[in-house]
Design a protein around this motif. Structure first.
Motif, PDB file in Angstrom:
ATOM      1  N   ASP A   1     -55.132  20.212  23.696  1.00  0.00           N
ATOM      2  CA  ASP A   1     -54.920  20.770  25.036  1.00  0.00           C
ATOM      3  C   ASP A   1     -55.062  22.283  24.988  1.00  0.00           C
ATOM      4  OD1 ASP A   1     -54.260  21.151  27.654  1.00  0.00           O
ATOM      5  OD2 ASP A   1     -52.117  20.745  27.398  1.00  0.00           O
ATOM      6  N   THR A   2     -56.034  22.800  25.733  1.00  0.00           N
ATOM      7  CA  THR A   2     -56.241  24.248  25.766  1.00  0.00           C
ATOM      8  C   THR A   2     -55.510  24.907  26.922  1.00  0.00           C
ATOM      9  OG1 THR A   2     -58.255  23.961  27.061  1.00  0.00           O
ATOM     10  CG2 THR A   2     -58.495  24.076  24.636  1.00  0.00           C
ATOM     11  N   GLN A   3     -54.884  24.102  27.769  1.00  0.00           N
ATOM     12  CA  GLN A   3     -54.131  24.620  28.918  1.00  0.00           C
ATOM     13  C   GLN A   3     -52.834  25.260  28.424  1.00  0.00           C
ATOM     14  OE1 GLN A   3     -55.344  24.495  31.959  1.00  0.00           O
ATOM     15  NE2 GLN A   3     -53.600  25.339  33.023  1.00  0.00           N
ATOM     16  N   PRO A   4     -52.575  26.545  28.764  1.00  0.00           N
ATOM     17  CA  PRO A   4     -51.307  27.158  28.325  1.00  0.00           C
ATOM     18  C   PRO A   4     -50.119  26.515  29.043  1.00  0.00           C
ATOM     19  CG  PRO A   4     -52.501  28.629  29.806  1.00  0.00           C
ATOM     20  CD  PRO A   4     -53.394  27.437  29.549  1.00  0.00           C
ATOM     21  N   PRO A   5     -49.005  26.386  28.340  1.00  0.00           N
ATOM     22  CA  PRO A   5     -47.828  25.778  28.987  1.00  0.00           C
ATOM     23  C   PRO A   5     -47.290  26.689  30.089  1.00  0.00           C
ATOM     24  CG  PRO A   5     -47.256  26.631  26.825  1.00  0.00           C
ATOM     25  CD  PRO A   5     -48.737  26.807  26.978  1.00  0.00           C
ATOM     26  N   ASP A   6     -46.728  26.068  31.103  1.00  0.00           N
ATOM     27  CA  ASP A   6     -46.089  26.819  32.186  1.00  0.00           C
ATOM     28  C   ASP A   6     -44.637  27.054  31.759  1.00  0.00           C
ATOM     29  OD1 ASP A   6     -44.960  27.875  34.460  1.00  0.00           O
ATOM     30  OD2 ASP A   6     -45.703  26.308  35.798  1.00  0.00           O
ATOM     31  N   PHE A   7     -44.421  28.135  31.009  1.00  0.00           N
ATOM     32  CA  PHE A   7     -43.102  28.404  30.453  1.00  0.00           C
ATOM     33  C   PHE A   7     -42.047  28.610  31.530  1.00  0.00           C
ATOM     34  CE2 PHE A   7     -45.594  29.648  26.642  1.00  0.00           C
ATOM     35  CZ  PHE A   7     -45.025  28.737  25.768  1.00  0.00           C
ATOM     36  N   ALA A   8     -42.416  29.223  32.636  1.00  0.00           N
ATOM     37  CA  ALA A   8     -41.438  29.448  33.710  1.00  0.00           C
ATOM     38  C   ALA A   8     -40.979  28.109  34.276  1.00  0.00           C
ATOM     39  CB  ALA A   8     -42.036  30.318  34.806  1.00  0.00           C
ATOM     40  N   ARG A   9     -41.895  27.197  34.501  1.00  0.00           N
ATOM     41  CA  ARG A   9     -41.536  25.881  35.039  1.00  0.00           C
ATOM     42  C   ARG A   9     -40.724  25.085  34.028  1.00  0.00           C
ATOM     43  NH1 ARG A   9     -41.123  23.804  40.113  1.00  0.00           N
ATOM     44  NH2 ARG A   9     -40.188  21.823  39.657  1.00  0.00           N
ATOM     45  N   LEU A  10     -41.112  25.179  32.758  1.00  0.00           N
ATOM     46  CA  LEU A  10     -40.389  24.490  31.696  1.00  0.00           C
ATOM     47  C   LEU A  10     -38.948  24.997  31.614  1.00  0.00           C
ATOM     48  CD1 LEU A  10     -40.462  22.504  29.310  1.00  0.00           C
ATOM     49  CD2 LEU A  10     -41.238  24.410  27.885  1.00  0.00           C
ATOM     50  N   ALA A  11     -38.764  26.302  31.684  1.00  0.00           N
ATOM     51  CA  ALA A  11     -37.415  26.880  31.639  1.00  0.00           C
ATOM     52  C   ALA A  11     -36.604  26.469  32.857  1.00  0.00           C
ATOM     53  CB  ALA A  11     -37.496  28.405  31.549  1.00  0.00           C
ATOM     54  N   TYR A  12     -37.226  26.490  34.022  1.00  0.00           N
ATOM     55  CA  TYR A  12     -36.557  26.116  35.270  1.00  0.00           C
ATOM     56  C   TYR A  12     -36.080  24.668  35.215  1.00  0.00           C
ATOM     57  CZ  TYR A  12     -36.293  24.997  40.314  1.00  0.00           C
ATOM     58  OH  TYR A  12     -35.913  24.572  41.562  1.00  0.00           O
ATOM     59  N   ASP A  13     -36.964  23.764  34.875  1.00  0.00           N
ATOM     60  CA  ASP A  13     -36.600  22.346  34.866  1.00  0.00           C
ATOM     61  C   ASP A  13     -35.646  21.979  33.732  1.00  0.00           C
ATOM     62  OD1 ASP A  13     -37.743  21.349  37.167  1.00  0.00           O
ATOM     63  OD2 ASP A  13     -39.701  21.060  36.225  1.00  0.00           O
ATOM     64  N   SER A  14     -35.692  22.704  32.634  1.00  0.00           N
ATOM     65  CA  SER A  14     -34.860  22.389  31.470  1.00  0.00           C
ATOM     66  C   SER A  14     -33.572  23.200  31.415  1.00  0.00           C
ATOM     67  CB  SER A  14     -35.664  22.636  30.186  1.00  0.00           C
ATOM     68  OG  SER A  14     -36.836  21.855  30.200  1.00  0.00           O
ATOM     69  N   ALA A  15     -33.343  24.053  32.384  1.00  0.00           N
ATOM     70  CA  ALA A  15     -32.131  24.884  32.392  1.00  0.00           C
ATOM     71  C   ALA A  15     -30.893  23.990  32.296  1.00  0.00           C
ATOM     72  CB  ALA A  15     -32.071  25.731  33.658  1.00  0.00           C
ATOM     73  N   PRO A  16     -29.864  24.442  31.582  1.00  0.00           N
ATOM     74  CA  PRO A  16     -28.650  23.630  31.450  1.00  0.00           C
ATOM     75  C   PRO A  16     -27.796  23.605  32.716  1.00  0.00           C
ATOM     76  CG  PRO A  16     -28.403  25.701  30.284  1.00  0.00           C
ATOM     77  CD  PRO A  16     -29.816  25.649  30.779  1.00  0.00           C
ATOM     78  N   THR A  17     -28.200  24.351  33.718  1.00  0.00           N
ATOM     79  CA  THR A  17     -27.494  24.424  34.999  1.00  0.00           C
ATOM     80  C   THR A  17     -28.412  23.934  36.103  1.00  0.00           C
ATOM     81  OG1 THR A  17     -26.238  26.341  34.231  1.00  0.00           O
ATOM     82  CG2 THR A  17     -26.402  26.043  36.596  1.00  0.00           C
ATOM     83  N   GLY A  18     -27.839  23.217  37.068  1.00  0.00           N
ATOM     84  CA  GLY A  18     -28.620  22.787  38.221  1.00  0.00           C
ATOM     85  C   GLY A  18     -28.968  23.969  39.095  1.00  0.00           C
ATOM     86  N   ILE A  19     -30.238  24.121  39.440  1.00  0.00           N
ATOM     87  CA  ILE A  19     -30.707  25.242  40.255  1.00  0.00           C
ATOM     88  C   ILE A  19     -31.409  24.677  41.490  1.00  0.00           C
ATOM     89  CG2 ILE A  19     -32.185  27.284  40.345  1.00  0.00           C
ATOM     90  CD1 ILE A  19     -31.925  27.368  37.237  1.00  0.00           C
ATOM     91  N   VAL A  20     -31.115  25.283  42.630  1.00  0.00           N
ATOM     92  CA  VAL A  20     -31.702  24.818  43.891  1.00  0.00           C
ATOM     93  C   VAL A  20     -31.977  26.014  44.798  1.00  0.00           C
ATOM     94  CG1 VAL A  20     -29.411  24.367  44.866  1.00  0.00           C
ATOM     95  CG2 VAL A  20     -31.377  23.190  45.820  1.00  0.00           C
ATOM     96  N   LEU A  21     -33.085  25.945  45.516  1.00  0.00           N
ATOM     97  CA  LEU A  21     -33.429  26.942  46.529  1.00  0.00           C
ATOM     98  C   LEU A  21     -33.372  26.251  47.876  1.00  0.00           C
ATOM     99  CD1 LEU A  21     -34.739  29.787  47.333  1.00  0.00           C
ATOM    100  CD2 LEU A  21     -36.864  28.480  47.428  1.00  0.00           C
ATOM    101  N   THR A  22     -32.615  26.846  48.803  1.00  0.00           N
ATOM    102  CA  THR A  22     -32.505  26.274  50.140  1.00  0.00           C
ATOM    103  C   THR A  22     -32.988  27.276  51.176  1.00  0.00           C
ATOM    104  OG1 THR A  22     -30.254  27.068  50.545  1.00  0.00           O
ATOM    105  CG2 THR A  22     -30.483  24.916  49.484  1.00  0.00           C
ATOM    106  N   GLU A  23     -33.434  26.746  52.289  1.00  0.00           N
ATOM    107  CA  GLU A  23     -33.725  27.533  53.485  1.00  0.00           C
ATOM    108  C   GLU A  23     -32.967  26.868  54.619  1.00  0.00           C
ATOM    109  OE1 GLU A  23     -38.051  27.337  53.527  1.00  0.00           O
ATOM    110  OE2 GLU A  23     -38.134  29.418  52.804  1.00  0.00           O
ATOM    111  N   GLN A  24     -32.080  27.616  55.249  1.00  0.00           N
ATOM    112  CA  GLN A  24     -31.255  27.088  56.342  1.00  0.00           C
ATOM    113  C   GLN A  24     -30.575  25.767  55.941  1.00  0.00           C
ATOM    114  OE1 GLN A  24     -30.361  28.729  58.903  1.00  0.00           O
ATOM    115  NE2 GLN A  24     -31.790  30.421  58.699  1.00  0.00           N
ATOM    116  N   ARG A  25     -30.081  25.732  54.699  1.00  0.00           N
ATOM    117  CA  ARG A  25     -29.320  24.597  54.167  1.00  0.00           C
ATOM    118  C   ARG A  25     -30.159  23.330  53.967  1.00  0.00           C
ATOM    119  NH1 ARG A  25     -23.707  23.979  56.957  1.00  0.00           N
ATOM    120  NH2 ARG A  25     -23.033  23.384  54.883  1.00  0.00           N
ATOM    121  N   VAL A  26     -31.469  23.512  53.855  1.00  0.00           N
ATOM    122  CA  VAL A  26     -32.374  22.417  53.523  1.00  0.00           C
ATOM    123  C   VAL A  26     -32.948  22.707  52.140  1.00  0.00           C
ATOM    124  CG1 VAL A  26     -34.551  21.263  54.113  1.00  0.00           C
ATOM    125  CG2 VAL A  26     -32.933  21.916  55.921  1.00  0.00           C
TER     126      VAL A  26
END
Length: 184
Positions: A2-27
């Motif tokens: 695989d020559t595609q570089p890993p998406d380190f930001a996405r990997l860190a986001y999804d694997s974070a030990p804490t639940g992370i969420v972005l909301t707009e107007q509580r959605v």
């Protein structure tokens, strides 16, 4: 290979030990895998959902909205501990952190994190127990809780006593400590 570089930001986001969420107007606009798993969902089941899914009732969802709004407006951040609802119906006591991206309209866009505090068995509480526990966590007295809920202080004392007995502690402070993972 695989020559595609890993998406380190996405990997860190999804694997974070804490639940992370972005909301707009509580959605929920996006969340990581940790957040979805904490609540018993898949990410795709949460994206586009109202934050109402985290609370036992419409009343609780509405009441929780105003908590921390002033701090979000003034400092851009808010921190507390709260009980959120798992898909299976039980509660999860979490450390909650919020950072608004629009302080003048704090609920416009908010990044939040949820970290479970107590790894013990799930918490199942009645509506009244949830209300009293949330207000106890804000350090309100029985009289203040009674006034806010339109009940007698004796009723609040009865609920507090049941919670203290149920969790095998001596005082309300110890109860909050037990739920926070700190022994009183």
């Amino acid at each position: 290979m695989d020559t595609q570089p890993p998406d380190f930001a996405r990997l860190a986001y999804d694997s974070a030990p804490t639940g992370i969420v972005l909301t707009e107007q509580r959605v929920i606009r996006t969340c990581n895998v940790t957040f979805a798993l904490l609540l018993g969902y898949r990410v795709d089941e949460l994206v586009g959902q109202s934050f109402r899914v985290l609370y036992e009732s419409d009343e609780e969802f509405e009441d929780i909205r105003d908590i921390g709004l002033i701090m979000l407006q003034q400092t851009g951040q808010y921190i507390d501990e709260r009980l959120v609802r798992h898909r299976a119906g039980h509660g999860i006591w979490c450390r909650f952190r919020a950072r608004t991206l629009v302080p003048q309209a704090p609920l416009e866009r908010v990044v939040m994190s949820f970290a479970p505090i107590n790894d013990a068995e799930p918490i199942t509480l009645s509506k009244r127990e949830r209300q009293v526990l949330e207000l106890m966590n804000r350090r309100l007295t029985s009289k203040e809780i009674a006034k806010q809920l339109g009940l007698s202080p004796r009723t609040i004392d009865d609920v507090r006593s049941r919670l203290i007995k149920r969790f095998g502690v001596r005082r309300a402070q110890d109860l909050l400590g037990r739920l926070s993972g700190r022994q009183g």
